[in-house]
Write a protein that holds these residues in place. Structure first.
Motif, short mmCIF file in Angstrom:
data_model
loop_
_atom_site.label_atom_id
_atom_site.label_comp_id
_atom_site.label_asym_id
_atom_site.label_seq_id
_atom_site.Cartn_x
_atom_site.Cartn_y
_atom_site.Cartn_z
N ARG A 60 53.83 70.99 7.08
CA ARG A 60 52.16 70.88 6.78
C ARG A 60 51.22 71.36 6.45
NH1 ARG A 60 50.37 64.27 9.20
NH2 ARG A 60 52.17 63.35 8.28
N GLU A 117 47.03 69.47 8.18
CA GLU A 117 47.50 68.36 8.50
C GLU A 117 47.42 66.87 8.24
OE1 GLU A 117 47.83 68.92 12.29
OE2 GLU A 117 47.21 71.47 12.99
N ASP A 119 48.02 63.76 5.92
CA ASP A 119 49.08 62.99 6.13
C ASP A 119 49.17 62.65 4.45
OD1 ASP A 119 51.01 61.46 5.99
OD2 ASP A 119 51.21 60.83 8.00
N ALA A 139 57.66 67.07 5.48
CA ALA A 139 55.94 66.66 5.97
C ALA A 139 55.33 65.47 6.69
CB ALA A 139 54.91 66.58 4.82
N TYR A 141 55.84 62.57 4.66
CA TYR A 141 54.49 61.70 4.59
C TYR A 141 54.95 60.41 4.30
CZ TYR A 141 51.88 65.66 2.27
OH TYR A 141 51.52 67.26 1.67
#
Length: 267
Positions: A60, A117, A119, A139, A141
């Motif tokens: 991220r 960082e 989300d 990442a 997500y």
């Protein structure tokens, strides 16, 4: 005296031609960067960093730094300009939903560039995009199609101090049409007892909106303004002992709409 307006017109046309070229270059750079991250850097992380949480955090941060570089390139090349009002607040935000309107294809890029960082809630269709799928998976997500696991996942991540970025319109804003919001963000806020930070994004010109192609470059350089609003405490808007969650979510959604409409393009 007669030549001055003509020279101004020629200069404007040359500037616009340059920005069309520069926009194409920046899009190519973005796509290439996404592929390189997916094919090389994230695979290196997969091999070298065994701890999943640490690997996700590094991924991220890498995405955020890449976006900062990309935006710097667009600014230097004269494609666009941008201003953040409250950047430090977003950079330090923890454990809440950040919701924003969605006038441009660059909104996620701009916000993620200053939220190292964060989300993000993404559409499942992006998993089929070769330039984005590796980024999304590395990442880690949240995918909006995973209905059964989505709410528990949000609750778990918010409890750990994660910040979740959501665009409640679901897609980019359509010019000239009333703004509508999906109720997912409000439902997450209510059912996960999460505070909410509202961010409004405005642009001086139409660029990369739902009805535009990448080469539809505006006559003058667009300027994006990203304004960070107050953090809304969920306890001010929802009491589990007095309200039904569904009713509270509808009311909260109306509040989101009224605040995000401040930057909604009417034309």
């Amino acid at each position: 005296m007669v030549l001055e307006p003509q020279m101004t017109t020629v200069s404007s046309r040359l500037n616009r031609l340059w920005r069309i070229f520069a926009t194409g270059f920046c899009f190519s750079l973005f796509g290439l960067g996404g592929l390189l991250l997916s094919l090389i850097w994230f695979n290196i992380l997969l091999v070298c960093v065994r701890n999943p949480s640490r690997r996700r955090r590094i991924a991220r941060r890498s995405i955020s730094q890449s976006f900062r570089f990309f935006l710097w390139v667009t600014k230097v090349m004269g494609v666009l300009d941008y201003r953040f009002h409250g950047e430090a607040i977003l950079r330090q935000e923890k454990g809440c939903l950040v919701i924003a309107n969605h006038p441009s294809l660059l909104d996620y890029v701009m916000l993620a560039s200053v939220m190292p960082e964060t989300d993000c809630m993404v559409k499942a269709a992006l998993l089929h995009n070769p330039f984005m799928s590796g980024v999304i998976r590395s990442a880690d997500y949240l995918i909006n199609s995973q209905a059964d696991s989505l709410l528990p996942a949000c609750q778990q991540r918010l409890a750990k101090g994660d910040t979740i970025l959501i665009f409640p319109e679901g897609t980019r804003t359509r010019y000239g049409e009333p703004m509508t919001l999906q109720r997912g963000a409000a439902n997450i806020a209510v059912r996960c007892a999460s505070d909410v930070r509202i961010v409004t994004i405005g642009c001086s010109e139409r660029m990369l909106d739902k009805q535009s192609k990448w080469y539809d470059v505006p006559p003058v350089k667009p300027v994006f303004d990203v304004t960070v609003g107050d953090r809304l405490a969920i306890t001010d808007y929802y009491d589990a002992n007095l309200q039904e969650p569904a009713l509270a979510a509808r009311q909260l959604n109306r509040l989101f709409l009224s605040q995000l409409q401040q930057s909604h393009p009417e034309t």
